[in-house]
Structure formats: structure tokens, C-alpha cells
Write a protein that holds these residues in place. Sequence first.
Motif: not given
Length: 375
Positions: A225-235, A286-293
Motif C-alpha cells: 500500500d502507498d502508506n507502507i514504505e519498504i526500502v530495498v538497498p541497491d546493494s 514492486n513485486a519484490l517489495k510486496s514479497r518482503l512485506y
Amino acid sequence: MRAETQNNVDAITKSLKLLAQRMDWETAPHRLEEFDAMIEAPDLWNDPAKAQKLMRERQALLDAVSSYRMIESGLRDNVELIELGEAEGDQEIVAEAEAALKALVEVAAAKELEALLDGEADGNDTFLEINAGAGGTESCDWASMLARMYVRWAEKKGYKVELQAETAGEEAGIRSAAYKISGQNAYGWLKSESGVHRLVRISPYDSAARRHTSFCSIWVYPVVDDNIEIVVPDSEIRIDTYRSSGAGGQHVNTTDSAVRITHLPTGIVVTSSMKSQHQNREIAMNALKSRLYQMELDRRNAEINAQHAAKGEAGWGNQIRSYVLQPYQMVKDLRTGVETSDTQGILDGDLDRFMAATLAMDVAGKSRAEATAED
């Protein structure tokens, strides 16, 4: 009033009480007025994502209020008709009103289940992945059958379905497919489908007409969701591009536009192959962030809801549902015990009975766990 009819009245009344609690009936009209004022703001669509979220929340509340009022008026009107019919000795009116109440029980129960979709991400859109498991060509064909089943289910719900990635099987069907399914409570309904699905049938690919068992795994996780911040470092990620191996026609790419992103700490791999390389990269991220969520949701709910545990290998011992087409016809959910002989209906997307039973089981388990924790 007959005992059966009184039981129906009591069941509807119970459902109304739960619906009122879930939406906070006392404040609902006021909140609707607030939503109406916000959507009339001239700058609403300056932020399309925020506007769409607001419109969805308003529609969800509006649907809940409308459902409550419809059930409440149906209960009141039919009880009055029964009392009138009994007073005047008109059994035809009584019978019609009793039949209407009986039908209203099912409507109220369905709305009650929808009201239980109040998990953190239940209202979100969802990603659904299908992967063929043990069984070779048979499993690839089974994967394509499952893809059709879920697309039909989603379309019946009025949901939007977007194919994100697809890999064709060597001889038939698909090795894998990923969809984004958009609509109110899409994740809440589909989350119970995560796991291994087993098919037993006489193989159309076996000249000896022998019975084969095939497996496919389904993985469901919510769109962040827009109000959920998932940070994925490039590294932490590796991005590869490759040429799509889709089923042909519009799915064939002549350049290396498909994108595969690997999350190095967890080993999660997501792909997108249906758009341009830039769009595929955005879709895959976006799919990766959702999987991590989803992993975070799993971690939080592990003690309360074992249904969100890891799906395991697509093979014996991990299945959640069996679909038997020969020598007899039966679909059985191994978690709830719900079964039906209407195999064609299920494969055509009539899945609500299984989803509802699993949802009710999960809610009951959560309630017991919370009660134990309070003690």
C-alpha cells in the motif's frame, strides 16, 4: 413463529451486530460525510495514488453501510409480514416471508465473512504466482488450468487481472505465471490459496491412459500500500535482463526486455516479461517489495495464523487441496475438510466456499489465540 424461522432471525440479528461493530455503525454516517467532502476537493487528483486510495476506502464504507441497511430492512420487513400473515391466517404470505428470511441468512453470513477481512493488508490488491511442481508436462498443464481457474474467479468478482510474467512449458501449459489482481479485498480473499495444489486425473498425454498425480504451488502476497514504505538497498539486489520465453503471439519479445530481480539476503526472485524493460523493472521491484512485506506479515502472525507459513516444496506432504478428476470427481480442502463433487464448477472459478471456510477457520483460531494471550 416456527423454530426454524426464529433461528434464521437470530442468525441474521447476530450477523448485523457483528457488521455494526466492524464498521463502527454509530460513526459511519459521519465518516461518509467526511469522505464525500474530501473527494470534492479541487486538488484531489493532483496525487492520483492518494485519490484512488481515498475513493477505495469511501467505497468500502459505503458498501458496508448499504449492506447493513439492506439486511436490516429485509429482516424487519419479513418479520412484519410473518406476523401479519399469521394474524390473518394467510399461510402464503408467511411461506414467502420465511423463504426470504432463509435466503437472507446466507447473504448476511457472506457479508459477515467479508467484514472479517480486517487484516493489515486484506483490503489490498494482490500478486498471485503459479509454479508447476513435480509431474513434468502434466504439472505444466495443471498450472495452466489453475491460471484459468483463478482468472475466472477474479473476473466473477469484478476484479482487474493483469498478467505480469509467464514462462511456457516445454511441451504444454506453463512452467510459471504471475498475475496482479486488483479489487477490494483481493488479497484478503486470495491469501488462503497459498500452498500446494494436487491434481489426480487420467493423463491426456499418456497413450496408455494411466492415472497421473501433478502438483503446483500457489503463492499469494499483497501489493504494498502507498502508506507502507519498504526500502530495498541497491546493494541487496541483482538485476538481470533476458529474452522472454512466453507462449507466443503478443507474449513474444524480440529484445532482452524481460527483467529478473534477485534479492540476495533472502534469495527471493521476481520477474516481469510482459512490458518494456523500464516497465518490467518497475513491476518486478514492486513485486519484490510486496514479497518482503508478506514475509514481515508472516513473521508477525506466525504464532496466530499458521496459514501464512512457507509453502514448502510442490510435492507430496505439502498440499492444501486435492482435485480428483478420476476415478471419481471430488475437490477437497485438506485444512477445513470442505469438499464438493462439482469439479467443473471449481475449475471454472467457483472458489468462494473454500476461501470462506478457511477465512472462518483462521478468524476462529486467531480469536482463540488472542483469548489465551489475554488469560
